[in-house]
Design a protein around this motif. Structure first.
Motif, PDB file in Angstrom:
ATOM      1  N   TYR A 101       0.847  -1.190   0.000  1.00  0.00           N
ATOM      2  CA  TYR A 101       0.000   0.000   0.000  1.00  0.00           C
ATOM      3  C   TYR A 101       0.883   1.240   0.000  1.00  0.00           C
ATOM      4  CZ  TYR A 101      -3.461   3.392   1.620  1.00  0.00           C
ATOM      5  OH  TYR A 101      -4.283   4.478   1.735  1.00  0.00           O
ATOM      6  N   GLY A 102       0.642   2.129  -0.954  1.00  0.00           N
ATOM      7  CA  GLY A 102       1.414   3.359  -1.012  1.00  0.00           C
ATOM      8  C   GLY A 102       0.915   4.272  -2.114  1.00  0.00           C
ATOM      9  N   ASP A 103       1.664   5.321  -2.373  1.00  0.00           N
ATOM     10  CA  ASP A 103       1.292   6.297  -3.397  1.00  0.00           C
ATOM     11  C   ASP A 103       1.178   5.658  -4.778  1.00  0.00           C
ATOM     12  OD1 ASP A 103       1.233   8.303  -1.528  1.00  0.00           O
ATOM     13  OD2 ASP A 103       3.271   9.000  -1.950  1.00  0.00           O
ATOM     14  N   ARG A 104       1.888   4.571  -5.004  1.00  0.00           N
ATOM     15  CA  ARG A 104       1.870   3.899  -6.311  1.00  0.00           C
ATOM     16  C   ARG A 104       0.651   2.989  -6.484  1.00  0.00           C
ATOM     17  NH1 ARG A 104       7.039   3.545  -8.882  1.00  0.00           N
ATOM     18  NH2 ARG A 104       8.564   4.780  -7.755  1.00  0.00           N
ATOM     19  N   GLY A 105      -0.124   2.794  -5.424  1.00  0.00           N
ATOM     20  CA  GLY A 105      -1.321   1.982  -5.542  1.00  0.00           C
ATOM     21  C   GLY A 105      -1.426   0.910  -4.481  1.00  0.00           C
ATOM     22  N   LEU A 106      -2.273  -0.046  -4.767  1.00  0.00           N
ATOM     23  CA  LEU A 106      -2.585  -1.134  -3.853  1.00  0.00           C
ATOM     24  C   LEU A 106      -2.368  -2.448  -4.586  1.00  0.00           C
ATOM     25  CD1 LEU A 106      -3.808  -1.991  -1.098  1.00  0.00           C
ATOM     26  CD2 LEU A 106      -6.060  -1.763  -2.153  1.00  0.00           C
ATOM     27  N   ILE A 107      -1.530  -3.310  -4.021  1.00  0.00           N
ATOM     28  CA  ILE A 107      -1.201  -4.596  -4.646  1.00  0.00           C
ATOM     29  C   ILE A 107      -1.427  -5.700  -3.624  1.00  0.00           C
ATOM     30  CG2 ILE A 107       0.633  -5.995  -5.682  1.00  0.00           C
ATOM     31  CD1 ILE A 107       1.978  -3.355  -6.534  1.00  0.00           C
ATOM     32  N   ALA A 108      -2.104  -6.754  -4.049  1.00  0.00           N
ATOM     33  CA  ALA A 108      -2.339  -7.933  -3.208  1.00  0.00           C
ATOM     34  C   ALA A 108      -1.601  -9.116  -3.828  1.00  0.00           C
ATOM     35  CB  ALA A 108      -3.831  -8.223  -3.114  1.00  0.00           C
ATOM     36  N   ILE A 109      -0.859  -9.852  -3.004  1.00  0.00           N
ATOM     37  CA  ILE A 109      -0.071 -10.983  -3.489  1.00  0.00           C
ATOM     38  C   ILE A 109      -0.344 -12.197  -2.617  1.00  0.00           C
ATOM     39  CG2 ILE A 109       2.249 -11.877  -3.928  1.00  0.00           C
ATOM     40  CD1 ILE A 109       3.143  -8.907  -4.176  1.00  0.00           C
ATOM     41  N   GLU A 110      -0.781 -13.274  -3.238  1.00  0.00           N
ATOM     42  CA  GLU A 110      -0.977 -14.553  -2.563  1.00  0.00           C
ATOM     43  C   GLU A 110       0.132 -15.490  -3.026  1.00  0.00           C
ATOM     44  OE1 GLU A 110      -2.552 -17.442  -0.107  1.00  0.00           O
ATOM     45  OE2 GLU A 110      -2.951 -15.299  -0.170  1.00  0.00           O
ATOM     46  N   VAL A 111       0.728 -16.243  -2.103  1.00  0.00           N
ATOM     47  CA  VAL A 111       1.858 -17.121  -2.408  1.00  0.00           C
ATOM     48  C   VAL A 111       1.464 -18.564  -2.130  1.00  0.00           C
ATOM     49  CG1 VAL A 111       4.257 -17.667  -1.839  1.00  0.00           C
ATOM     50  CG2 VAL A 111       3.478 -15.285  -1.784  1.00  0.00           C
ATOM     51  N   LYS A 112       1.673 -19.430  -3.116  1.00  0.00           N
ATOM     52  CA  LYS A 112       1.416 -20.867  -2.985  1.00  0.00           C
ATOM     53  C   LYS A 112       2.587 -21.635  -3.583  1.00  0.00           C
ATOM     54  CE  LYS A 112      -2.777 -20.393  -1.404  1.00  0.00           C
ATOM     55  NZ  LYS A 112      -3.042 -20.611   0.000  1.00  0.00           N
ATOM     56  N   SER A 113       3.007 -22.696  -2.930  1.00  0.00           N
ATOM     57  CA  SER A 113       4.143 -23.471  -3.438  1.00  0.00           C
ATOM     58  C   SER A 113       3.729 -24.539  -4.451  1.00  0.00           C
ATOM     59  CB  SER A 113       4.905 -24.125  -2.281  1.00  0.00           C
ATOM     60  OG  SER A 113       4.077 -25.053  -1.613  1.00  0.00           O
ATOM     61  N   SER A 114       2.443 -24.756  -4.614  1.00  0.00           N
ATOM     62  CA  SER A 114       1.944 -25.764  -5.548  1.00  0.00           C
ATOM     63  C   SER A 114       2.417 -25.499  -6.974  1.00  0.00           C
ATOM     64  CB  SER A 114       0.414 -25.768  -5.518  1.00  0.00           C
ATOM     65  OG  SER A 114      -0.104 -26.604  -6.516  1.00  0.00           O
ATOM     66  N   MET A 115       2.601 -26.563  -7.733  1.00  0.00           N
ATOM     67  CA  MET A 115       3.033 -26.440  -9.121  1.00  0.00           C
ATOM     68  C   MET A 115       1.870 -26.173 -10.072  1.00  0.00           C
ATOM     69  SD  MET A 115       6.230 -26.701  -8.849  1.00  0.00           S
ATOM     70  CE  MET A 115       6.962 -27.111 -10.395  1.00  0.00           C
ATOM     71  N   ARG A 116       0.650 -26.353  -9.599  1.00  0.00           N
ATOM     72  CA  ARG A 116      -0.537 -26.143 -10.435  1.00  0.00           C
ATOM     73  C   ARG A 116      -1.486 -25.163  -9.760  1.00  0.00           C
ATOM     74  NH1 ARG A 116      -1.297 -30.914 -14.068  1.00  0.00           N
ATOM     75  NH2 ARG A 116       0.428 -32.285 -13.566  1.00  0.00           N
ATOM     76  N   VAL A 117      -2.146 -24.375 -10.582  1.00  0.00           N
ATOM     77  CA  VAL A 117      -3.119 -23.405 -10.082  1.00  0.00           C
ATOM     78  C   VAL A 117      -4.476 -24.084  -9.966  1.00  0.00           C
ATOM     79  CG1 VAL A 117      -4.318 -21.245 -10.621  1.00  0.00           C
ATOM     80  CG2 VAL A 117      -1.885 -21.467 -11.132  1.00  0.00           C
ATOM     81  N   ASN A 118      -5.165 -23.822  -8.860  1.00  0.00           N
ATOM     82  CA  ASN A 118      -6.551 -24.282  -8.744  1.00  0.00           C
ATOM     83  C   ASN A 118      -7.384 -23.153  -8.142  1.00  0.00           C
ATOM     84  OD1 ASN A 118      -6.749 -24.544  -5.782  1.00  0.00           O
ATOM     85  ND2 ASN A 118      -5.290 -26.215  -6.041  1.00  0.00           N
ATOM     86  N   SER A 119      -8.674 -23.265  -8.247  1.00  0.00           N
ATOM     87  CA  SER A 119      -9.569 -22.171  -7.858  1.00  0.00           C
ATOM     88  C   SER A 119      -9.505 -21.854  -6.363  1.00  0.00           C
ATOM     89  CB  SER A 119     -11.000 -22.482  -8.273  1.00  0.00           C
ATOM     90  OG  SER A 119     -11.433 -23.667  -7.641  1.00  0.00           O
ATOM     91  N   ASP A 120      -9.164 -22.821  -5.530  1.00  0.00           N
ATOM     92  CA  ASP A 120      -9.090 -22.587  -4.091  1.00  0.00           C
ATOM     93  C   ASP A 120      -7.977 -21.596  -3.731  1.00  0.00           C
ATOM     94  OD1 ASP A 120     -10.097 -23.176  -1.460  1.00  0.00           O
ATOM     95  OD2 ASP A 120      -8.184 -24.210  -1.104  1.00  0.00           O
ATOM     96  N   MET A 121      -6.978 -21.466  -4.595  1.00  0.00           N
ATOM     97  CA  MET A 121      -5.871 -20.547  -4.334  1.00  0.00           C
ATOM     98  C   MET A 121      -6.312 -19.086  -4.342  1.00  0.00           C
ATOM     99  SD  MET A 121      -2.863 -22.190  -6.577  1.00  0.00           S
ATOM    100  CE  MET A 121      -2.030 -23.691  -6.125  1.00  0.00           C
ATOM    101  N   PHE A 122      -7.471 -18.816  -4.901  1.00  0.00           N
ATOM    102  CA  PHE A 122      -7.983 -17.444  -4.997  1.00  0.00           C
ATOM    103  C   PHE A 122      -8.967 -17.121  -3.876  1.00  0.00           C
ATOM    104  CE2 PHE A 122      -6.643 -18.811  -9.175  1.00  0.00           C
ATOM    105  CZ  PHE A 122      -5.873 -17.740  -9.590  1.00  0.00           C
ATOM    106  N   ARG A 123      -9.055 -17.984  -2.896  1.00  0.00           N
ATOM    107  CA  ARG A 123     -10.014 -17.846  -1.802  1.00  0.00           C
ATOM    108  C   ARG A 123      -9.858 -16.534  -1.039  1.00  0.00           C
ATOM    109  NH1 ARG A 123     -11.875 -19.538   3.329  1.00  0.00           N
ATOM    110  NH2 ARG A 123      -9.872 -19.796   4.338  1.00  0.00           N
ATOM    111  N   GLY A 124      -8.659 -16.026  -0.921  1.00  0.00           N
ATOM    112  CA  GLY A 124      -8.440 -14.749  -0.254  1.00  0.00           C
ATOM    113  C   GLY A 124      -8.458 -13.565  -1.202  1.00  0.00           C
ATOM    114  N   LEU A 125      -7.930 -13.775  -2.408  1.00  0.00           N
ATOM    115  CA  LEU A 125      -7.842 -12.675  -3.367  1.00  0.00           C
ATOM    116  C   LEU A 125      -9.219 -12.194  -3.830  1.00  0.00           C
ATOM    117  CD1 LEU A 125      -4.807 -13.818  -5.558  1.00  0.00           C
ATOM    118  CD2 LEU A 125      -4.884 -11.871  -3.983  1.00  0.00           C
TER     119      LEU A 125
END
Length: 151
Positions: A101-125
């Motif tokens: 959070y700052g003058d440049r904007g707002l960025i949200a980053i979620e980190v997962k070690s899994s090798m594949r993306v699944n829909s549950d990974m977006f549960r917070g985003l």
């Protein structure tokens, strides 16, 4: 209170840092306690206690999260980007690992070690993006494919 004093000592010795909760214009009930990270992922891996309830799968995820936090802090400071770094967690456990959070904007980053993306990974985003529509949201994962998923 004694535990908080130990965390204070670790921060004073530059062994670790506490990450506060992002609460600006919160629309949901959020947790109130800070997260703690060791200053270095190698130190984290060396000092992390292992017990009978710990799984070997949980260690790489937390280590990757610590590594990403190290890098975010380093780049933010080196390039003088001016971001404050937080995390976000609701009372019903929706979480985003890092909020910049700052003058440049707002960025949200979620980190997962899994090798594949699944829909549950977006549960917070997803709820974060709903509450803060101007945020740029990213998922960092262990795979090698770039993807774009719109809201």
């Amino acid at each position: 209170m004694v535990v908080m004093n130990y965390f204070d000592i670790l921060e004073d010795l530059l062994v670790g840092v506490r990450l506060p909760v992002f609460t600006k214009k919160a629309k949901r009930r959020l947790v109130a306690h800070n997260k703690f990270y060791y200053f270095d992922v190698g130190v984290y891996r060396a000092l992390r206690p292992m017990g009978p309830l710990d799984t070997t799968e949980s260690i790489p995820g937390a280590a990757l999260e610590t590594l990403i936090f190290q890098e975010l802090r380093a780049v933010n400071d080196a390039l003088d980007l001016g971001y404050e770094i937080f995390y976000w967690r609701t009372a019903n456990d929706a979480e985003v690992d890092f909020i910049l959070y700052g003058d440049r904007g707002l960025i949200a980053i979620e980190v997962k070690s899994s090798m594949r993306v699944n829909s549950d990974m977006f549960r917070g985003l997803k709820p974060f993006k709903k509450d803060y529509s101007m945020a740029k949201c990213y998922l960092v994962y262990g795979g090698d494919q770039r993807e774009y998923r719109g809201t």
